[in-house]
Design an enzyme around this catalytic site. Structure first.
Site, PDB file in Angstrom:
ATOM      1  CE  LYS A 139      -5.574  -1.231   4.630  1.00  0.00           C
ATOM      2  NZ  LYS A 139      -6.216  -2.190   5.535  1.00  0.00           N
ATOM      3  NE  ARG A 145      -1.113 -11.106   8.575  1.00  0.00           N
ATOM      4  CZ  ARG A 145      -2.341 -11.443   8.986  1.00  0.00           C
ATOM      5  NH1 ARG A 145      -2.700 -12.716   9.040  1.00  0.00           N
ATOM      6  NH2 ARG A 145      -3.194 -10.524   9.388  1.00  0.00           N
TER       7      ARG A 145
HETATM    8  N1  BES Z   1      -2.402  -1.928   8.419  1.00  0.00           N
HETATM    9  C1  BES Z   1      -3.495  -2.816   8.470  1.00  0.00           C
HETATM   10  C2  BES Z   1      -4.078  -2.951   9.876  1.00  0.00           C
HETATM   11  C3  BES Z   1      -4.917  -1.796  10.347  1.00  0.00           C
HETATM   12  C4  BES Z   1      -6.170  -1.589   9.830  1.00  0.00           C
HETATM   13  C5  BES Z   1      -4.468  -0.996  11.356  1.00  0.00           C
HETATM   14  C6  BES Z   1      -6.956  -0.556  10.302  1.00  0.00           C
HETATM   15  C7  BES Z   1      -5.254   0.029  11.863  1.00  0.00           C
HETATM   16  C8  BES Z   1      -6.493   0.246  11.318  1.00  0.00           C
HETATM   17  C9  BES Z   1      -3.071  -4.231   8.032  1.00  0.00           C
HETATM   18  O1  BES Z   1      -2.095  -4.265   7.049  1.00  0.00           O
HETATM   19  C10 BES Z   1      -4.277  -4.882   7.479  1.00  0.00           C
HETATM   20  O2  BES Z   1      -4.752  -4.429   6.475  1.00  0.00           O
HETATM   21  N2  BES Z   1      -4.749  -5.932   8.135  1.00  0.00           N
HETATM   22  C11 BES Z   1      -5.918  -6.624   7.709  1.00  0.00           C
HETATM   23  C12 BES Z   1      -5.648  -8.092   7.824  1.00  0.00           C
HETATM   24  C13 BES Z   1      -6.709  -8.949   7.185  1.00  0.00           C
HETATM   25  C14 BES Z   1      -6.685  -8.794   5.687  1.00  0.00           C
HETATM   26  C15 BES Z   1      -6.472 -10.390   7.563  1.00  0.00           C
HETATM   27  C16 BES Z   1      -7.061  -6.185   8.610  1.00  0.00           C
HETATM   28  O3  BES Z   1      -6.841  -5.980   9.800  1.00  0.00           O
HETATM   29  O4  BES Z   1      -8.160  -6.015   8.102  1.00  0.00           O
HETATM   30 MN    MN Z   2      -2.928  -4.158   5.096  1.00  0.00          MN
END
Ligand code: BES
Ligand code: MN
Ligand code: ZN
Length: 496
Positions: free
Chosen positions: A278, A352
């Site tokens: 990230k 997931r």
């Molecule tokens: N924990 C995150 C989702 C999230 C991101 C919650 C920001 C609250 C704020 C999750 O694990 C994630 O990183 N999801 C990705 C999925 C994508 C790579 C398909 C996302 O939402 O960017």
């Molecule tokens: Mn994630």
């Protein structure tokens, strides 16, 4: 903090502070509630005279001291906003405003006459629940990690809800106290830093909860996961030096023959994204990525605390998502507990992955319904903001029950579709399917991924990415959706 229900009149109540509501502006000016009117009568119009200084905004307060003819030394006026707009949100804002003012005053006890305001078509038991939750929520503090704890200022210890005692109100009071305890647990677990709140810490907290409330508890270790074949969960934990855990907590409040509600909570104690790292901005907030897990423990604490007549099994897959030499690579293919293979195209779509193995495992408890709770997608925050939790279900009756429980708890959800057409986005050239579906409908394709593992039972998925915590100045866990989960379980068992 102790709450009690006792019939009192506002002018003779002997409390540190008497709290009364005032409706805001119409042509005729402000309108006194009956309790404000009684105080004004006793004080020969002194309350009315002060009204000009009370701001209109719902939850604004004005403190009056030493009113003649009034037993309490202090009277706190609280603005309820315009009468015709008064509803659930305004009631909560007024209660919060009052609670914050009482805290800053340093009063030890107060009588909350606000509580009898009629809110839409809700019964008084609703007011009792929301008054208790509003006060407890507003007074929650997290100073575990500060070297100097806030000076032990005299704090609010006793709150009287001035109503005539009736059994449904006593039950509402007990329920709300337990829900507030459950929310406090969920908030504290969320707020704790990721170097303390690790998977091992969560497992220890579950064991502690089990001792306190006589719950069943079992913790699966990495070796157990390997033996079972939880390839997806193991892939996510690969880069971490913290051992993963799969926590199972069981509460029995109903007959043995009643099939349990399974609550499955995402417990990523820190989400760096893994190799699909990230960006740095706000990455600290990924400590809240275990909020689903926290809400499962919180809901179970609440249900056990009130001795609710329900059976619940909590299933919590928990690990860290870190980069490293042992981390999963984009392109890796793993075999899940269900036997299905997944091509991991993005290691940041890890929620997931841990959930698909936990959902498969939850099926082994012969659940009547399964609800998973996860901070799953940024896309859900884009879709619904920070107000509604995203709801998905493979059974419309279950979805309707959850939506209604959310309204009742004022912990609301909004349903998004789970149509077959979305499955197409998950196709893979190399495995059964991929773990991402591209940007369009990101919250839906994440839910669609989970749907492939939940065909054997009635299931709902709550995406709490936008509602589990607040950012900015007020940064902190909200304790949502504990109120929703508890209301759902109680209503499902037939309680109003
Ligand atoms: N924990 C995150 C989702 C999230 C991101 C919650 C920001 C609250 C704020 C999750 O694990 C994630 O990183 N999801 C990705 C999925 C994508 C790579 C398909 C996302 O939402 O960017
Ligand atoms: Mn994630
Ligand atoms: Zn995550």
């Amino acid at each position: 903090m102790e709450f009690s229900i006792t019939a009192l009149s506002p002018e003779t109540a002997k409390a540190g502070c008497v709290v009364v509501g005032v409706y805001g502006g119409n042509a005729a000016g402000k309108e006194l509630t009956p309790s404000a009117w009684h105080i004004d009568q006793a004080a020969r119009g002194a309350l009315r005279k002060a009204l000009a200084d009370l701001q209109e905004k719902t939850g604004s307060t004005l403190l009056l001291r030493g009113l003649p003819g009034v037993a309490a030394e202090r009277v706190l006026l609280v603005s309820l906003g315009a009468r015709k707009e008064f509803g659930a949100a305004q009631f909560r804002d007024a209660v919060r405003g009052a609670a914050t003012a009482l805290r800053d005053l340093g009063t030890r006890d107060a009588a909350l006459f606000l509580v009898d305001a009629k809110v839409a078509s809700h019964p008084l038991a609703w007011n009792v629940r929301h008054a208790v939750l509003g006060v407890r929520d507003a007074l929650y503090r997290f100073d575990h990690m500060k070297s100097e704890k806030k000076k032990a200022a005299p704090s609010l210890e006793r709150v009287i809800l001035p109503l005539s005692a009736k059994p449904p109100l006593a039950q509402a009071l007990a329920e709300a106290g337990a829900v507030a305890d459950g929310m406090a647990l969920a908030k504290t677990l969320g707020n704790l830093p990721p170097n303390i709140c690790t998977p091992t810490y969560l497992a220890d907290q579950a064991k502690k909860l089990a001792r306190q409330y006589k719950l069943g508890v079992e913790v699966l270790e990495r070796a157990d996961m390997q033996k079972l074949g939880m390839g997806a969960l193991l892939a996510v934990t690969g880069g971490s030096h913290q051992p993963p855990k799969l926590i199972v907590v069981r509460y029995h409040g109903a007959a043995k023959s009643v099939r349990p509600i399974a609550l499955v909570g995402k417990g990523i104690t820190f989400d760096t994204g893994g190799i699909s790292l990230k960006p740095a901005g706000e990455m600290d907030e990924m400590k809240f990525d275990m909020s689903g897990a926290g809400s499962v423990l919180g809901a179970i604490r609440a249900l056990a605390g009130m001795k609710a007549p329900v059976n619940v099994v909590g299933v919590i897959p928990t690990c860290e998502n870190m980069p490293g030499g042992q981390a999963t690579r984009p392109g890796d293919i793993v075999t899940t507990l269900s036997g299905k293979t997944v091509e991991i195209l993005n290691t940041d779509a890890e929620g997931r992955l841990i959930l698909c193995d936990a959902l498969e495992y939850a099926g082994r408890f012969n659940p009547e319904v399964v609800v998973d709770i996860a901070t799953l997608t940024g896309a859900c925050v884009i879709a619904l903001g920070h107000v509604a939790t995203g709801l998905f279900a493979n059974d419309q009756k279950l979805a309707d029950e959850i939506r209604a429980a959310g309204e009742d708890a004022f912990d609301r959800v909004w349903q998004l579709p789970l149509w077959e057409e979305y499955q197409e986005q998950l196709r893979s050239n190399f495995a059964d399917f991929a773990n991402i579906g591209g940007r369009p409908g990101g919250a839906i394709t994440a839910a669609s991924f989970l749907a492939r593992f939940t065909r054997k039972y009635r299931w709902a998925h709550l995406d709490i990415a936008g509602t589990a915590w607040k950012s900015g100045r007020e940064k902190g866990s909200t304790g949502r959706p504990v109120p929703l989960l508890v209301r759902f379980a109680l209503r499902h068992a037939g309680r109003k």
